[in-house]
Motif scaffolding. Structure first.
Motif, short mmCIF file in Angstrom:
data_model
loop_
_atom_site.label_atom_id
_atom_site.label_comp_id
_atom_site.label_asym_id
_atom_site.label_seq_id
_atom_site.Cartn_x
_atom_site.Cartn_y
_atom_site.Cartn_z
N LYS A 226 -8.93 -32.67 11.94
CA LYS A 226 -8.61 -32.91 10.53
C LYS A 226 -7.16 -33.32 10.37
CE LYS A 226 -11.76 -29.58 8.30
NZ LYS A 226 -11.75 -28.31 7.53
N LYS A 227 -6.28 -32.59 11.05
CA LYS A 227 -4.85 -32.88 10.96
C LYS A 227 -4.54 -34.28 11.47
CE LYS A 227 -0.40 -31.10 12.55
NZ LYS A 227 0.27 -30.03 13.34
N LEU A 228 -5.14 -34.66 12.59
CA LEU A 228 -4.90 -36.00 13.16
C LEU A 228 -5.47 -37.09 12.27
CD1 LEU A 228 -5.71 -35.19 16.90
CD2 LEU A 228 -3.45 -35.63 15.91
N LEU A 229 -6.61 -36.83 11.65
CA LEU A 229 -7.22 -37.83 10.76
C LEU A 229 -6.33 -38.12 9.56
CD1 LEU A 229 -10.90 -36.57 10.86
CD2 LEU A 229 -10.17 -38.86 11.54
N LEU A 230 -5.68 -37.08 9.05
CA LEU A 230 -4.86 -37.25 7.84
C LEU A 230 -3.47 -37.78 8.15
CD1 LEU A 230 -5.77 -34.04 5.80
CD2 LEU A 230 -6.85 -36.29 5.76
N GLN A 231 -3.01 -37.58 9.38
CA GLN A 231 -1.63 -37.94 9.71
C GLN A 231 -1.50 -39.26 10.46
OE1 GLN A 231 0.04 -34.57 11.76
NE2 GLN A 231 0.31 -33.39 9.88
N SER A 232 -2.62 -39.89 10.78
CA SER A 232 -2.55 -41.14 11.53
C SER A 232 -3.70 -42.06 11.15
CB SER A 232 -2.61 -40.85 13.04
OG SER A 232 -3.93 -40.52 13.43
N SER A 233 -3.60 -43.28 11.60
CA SER A 233 -4.68 -44.25 11.39
C SER A 233 -5.38 -44.55 12.72
CB SER A 233 -4.12 -45.55 10.79
OG SER A 233 -3.11 -46.09 11.62
N LYS A 234 -5.26 -43.66 13.67
CA LYS A 234 -5.88 -43.85 14.99
C LYS A 234 -7.39 -43.95 14.87
CE LYS A 234 -2.28 -41.23 17.41
NZ LYS A 234 -1.99 -39.99 18.19
N PRO A 235 -8.03 -44.73 15.74
CA PRO A 235 -9.50 -44.80 15.74
C PRO A 235 -10.12 -43.43 15.98
CG PRO A 235 -8.56 -46.53 17.12
CD PRO A 235 -7.43 -45.60 16.77
N ILE A 236 -11.33 -43.25 15.48
CA ILE A 236 -12.02 -41.97 15.63
C ILE A 236 -12.18 -41.61 17.10
CG2 ILE A 236 -14.15 -40.70 15.14
CD1 ILE A 236 -12.42 -41.38 12.66
N ALA A 237 -12.49 -42.60 17.94
CA ALA A 237 -12.69 -42.32 19.37
C ALA A 237 -11.41 -41.79 20.00
CB ALA A 237 -13.14 -43.59 20.08
N GLU A 238 -10.27 -42.32 19.58
CA GLU A 238 -9.00 -41.86 20.14
C GLU A 238 -8.70 -40.43 19.71
OE1 GLU A 238 -4.27 -43.14 20.19
OE2 GLU A 238 -5.79 -44.59 19.54
N ILE A 239 -8.98 -40.12 18.45
CA ILE A 239 -8.77 -38.76 17.95
C ILE A 239 -9.70 -37.78 18.67
CG2 ILE A 239 -9.13 -37.27 15.93
CD1 ILE A 239 -7.90 -39.51 14.26
N ALA A 240 -10.94 -38.21 18.90
CA ALA A 240 -11.87 -37.37 19.64
C ALA A 240 -11.30 -37.02 21.01
CB ALA A 240 -13.22 -38.06 19.79
N GLY A 241 -10.73 -38.03 21.69
CA GLY A 241 -10.14 -37.80 23.00
C GLY A 241 -8.95 -36.86 22.95
N GLU A 242 -8.16 -36.94 21.89
CA GLU A 242 -6.98 -36.09 21.77
C GLU A 242 -7.34 -34.63 21.56
OE1 GLU A 242 -3.84 -37.38 19.20
OE2 GLU A 242 -3.91 -39.45 19.93
N VAL A 243 -8.54 -34.36 21.05
CA VAL A 243 -8.96 -32.97 20.91
C VAL A 243 -9.95 -32.57 22.01
CG1 VAL A 243 -8.52 -32.92 18.42
CG2 VAL A 243 -10.82 -33.51 19.24
N GLY A 244 -9.98 -33.39 23.07
CA GLY A 244 -10.72 -32.99 24.27
C GLY A 244 -12.20 -33.32 24.27
N ILE A 245 -12.64 -34.24 23.40
CA ILE A 245 -14.06 -34.59 23.36
C ILE A 245 -14.19 -36.08 23.74
CG2 ILE A 245 -16.13 -34.78 21.91
CD1 ILE A 245 -14.98 -32.49 20.23
N THR A 246 -14.83 -36.34 24.86
CA THR A 246 -14.86 -37.71 25.40
C THR A 246 -15.91 -38.59 24.75
OG1 THR A 246 -16.31 -36.93 27.19
CG2 THR A 246 -13.93 -36.99 27.64
N ASP A 247 -16.94 -37.99 24.16
CA ASP A 247 -18.02 -38.75 23.53
C ASP A 247 -17.78 -38.81 22.02
OD1 ASP A 247 -20.33 -39.75 22.42
OD2 ASP A 247 -21.69 -38.50 23.61
N PRO A 248 -17.38 -39.99 21.48
CA PRO A 248 -17.09 -40.09 20.05
C PRO A 248 -18.30 -39.76 19.16
CG PRO A 248 -16.29 -42.02 21.23
CD PRO A 248 -17.14 -41.25 22.19
N ASN A 249 -19.50 -40.08 19.62
CA ASN A 249 -20.69 -39.78 18.82
C ASN A 249 -20.91 -38.27 18.71
OD1 ASN A 249 -21.36 -42.50 18.36
ND2 ASN A 249 -22.37 -42.64 20.35
N TYR A 250 -20.70 -37.58 19.82
CA TYR A 250 -20.81 -36.12 19.81
C TYR A 250 -19.75 -35.52 18.89
CZ TYR A 250 -20.66 -31.27 21.32
OH TYR A 250 -20.64 -29.89 21.35
N PHE A 251 -18.53 -36.06 18.99
CA PHE A 251 -17.44 -35.59 18.12
C PHE A 251 -17.81 -35.76 16.65
CE2 PHE A 251 -13.82 -37.01 15.52
CZ PHE A 251 -13.10 -35.83 15.47
N SER A 252 -18.36 -36.91 16.28
CA SER A 252 -18.72 -37.16 14.88
C SER A 252 -19.81 -36.21 14.41
CB SER A 252 -19.18 -38.61 14.72
OG SER A 252 -18.10 -39.50 14.95
#
Length: 276
Positions: A226-252
């Motif tokens: 949540k914090k990364l989504l509000l503080q940056s415009s990074k792609p969802i897949a990149e944010i997923a990786g930054e919180v340790g989740i390699t599969d963006p679909n699973y993260f979503s």
């Protein structure tokens, strides 16, 4: 510092009620389970308290912090006790309404900063008596000031920490997770960090946080995202990786399960800026 900051940013507080009480020598409270967190500031006299089985004395000019779900017993040590009682709700979102005060390792008795606590509580008493329909907004802002005071290390110097805080091994695991957001360890690895079996660690986590380790880790990663989504415009897949989740679909899917909305919708709803 990052771990502490996430606790603070995930803390939600709501003012409920404030009142002054005068207690005589016959007053008693026995085995009361607190539904809300309570602050008592003693103006006169002193109290004998037992909180979750641990004994305390709260004297004149001292403040007692009584977290919700605690078991409280109390009686006067003097013929008369006058105190201000402040009731409020507080929770760290990913802790499932468990142990906000324990997460911050706050004491039960505050012996320092008495003048600051007294001044603020009297301001709140005055405001609570106001007929102004907007007084609830001021009381909520004053409640946040109270939390700011409670969390200041200088407010509880030379004060004992509560005898019954979180188990140190749960604290260790949580701080490992908070300081390594890019990793998603297995529960077996968490158990190895603190030299416990998986089943023992699970029991400790459920007792202290109300959640199993995996559920706690999922909620924590959503809060970090949540914090990364509000503080940056990074792609969802990149944010997923930054919180340790390699599969963006699973993260979503995980994010929507915890919040009710997809990550992109969350960003649009809460981070949208209007430029004039």
């Amino acid at each position: 510092m990052a771990a502490y900051q996430l606790f603070v940013e995930s803390l939600q507080v709501r003012f409920l009620h404030i009142q002054r009480y005068s207690l005589d020598a016959h007053w008693r409270i026995r085995d009361r389970i607190l539904n809300h967190s309570v602050v008592w500031y003693v103006d006169k006299g002193s109290l004998r308290l037992t909180l979750n089985g641990s004994p305390y004395t709260c004297g004149e000019g001292e403040l007692c912090l009584l977290p919700d779900q605690s078991v409280l017993n109390g009686s006067p040590l003097t013929g008369e006790v006058r105190l201000i009682s402040l009731n409020f709700d507080a929770e760290i979102l990913f802790l499932n309404r468990r142990g906000w005060a324990q997460a911050f390792q706050l004491p039960v008795i505050y012996k320092s900063a008495a003048a600051d606590f007294n001044l603020l509580l009297n301001e709140m008493l005055h405001q609570s008596a106001s007929a102004d329909p907007l007084s609830s907004l001021l009381l909520q802002s004053q409640m946040l000031r109270m939390l700011h005071l409670l969390l200041q290390p200088g407010a509880y110097e030379n004060t004992e920490l509560p005898a019954r805080g979180w188990d140190s091994r749960v604290h260790t695991v949580i701080h490992h997770l908070l300081s390594r957001p890019h990793l998603t360890p297995k529960v077996s690895e968490l158990a190895e960090w603190v030299q416990l079996s998986e089943s023992h660690l699970r029991k400790l986590f459920i007792r202290e946080t109300g959640q199993a380790p995996l559920q706690f880790m999922h909620r924590l990663k959503v809060e970090q995202a949540k914090k990364l989504l509000l503080q940056s415009s990074k792609p969802i897949a990149e944010i997923a990786g930054e919180v340790g989740i390699t599969d963006p679909n699973y993260f979503s899917r995980l994010f929507k399960l915890e919040t009710g909305i997809a990550p992109q919708s969350y960003r649009k709803q809460y981070a949208e800026t209007v430029f004039i």
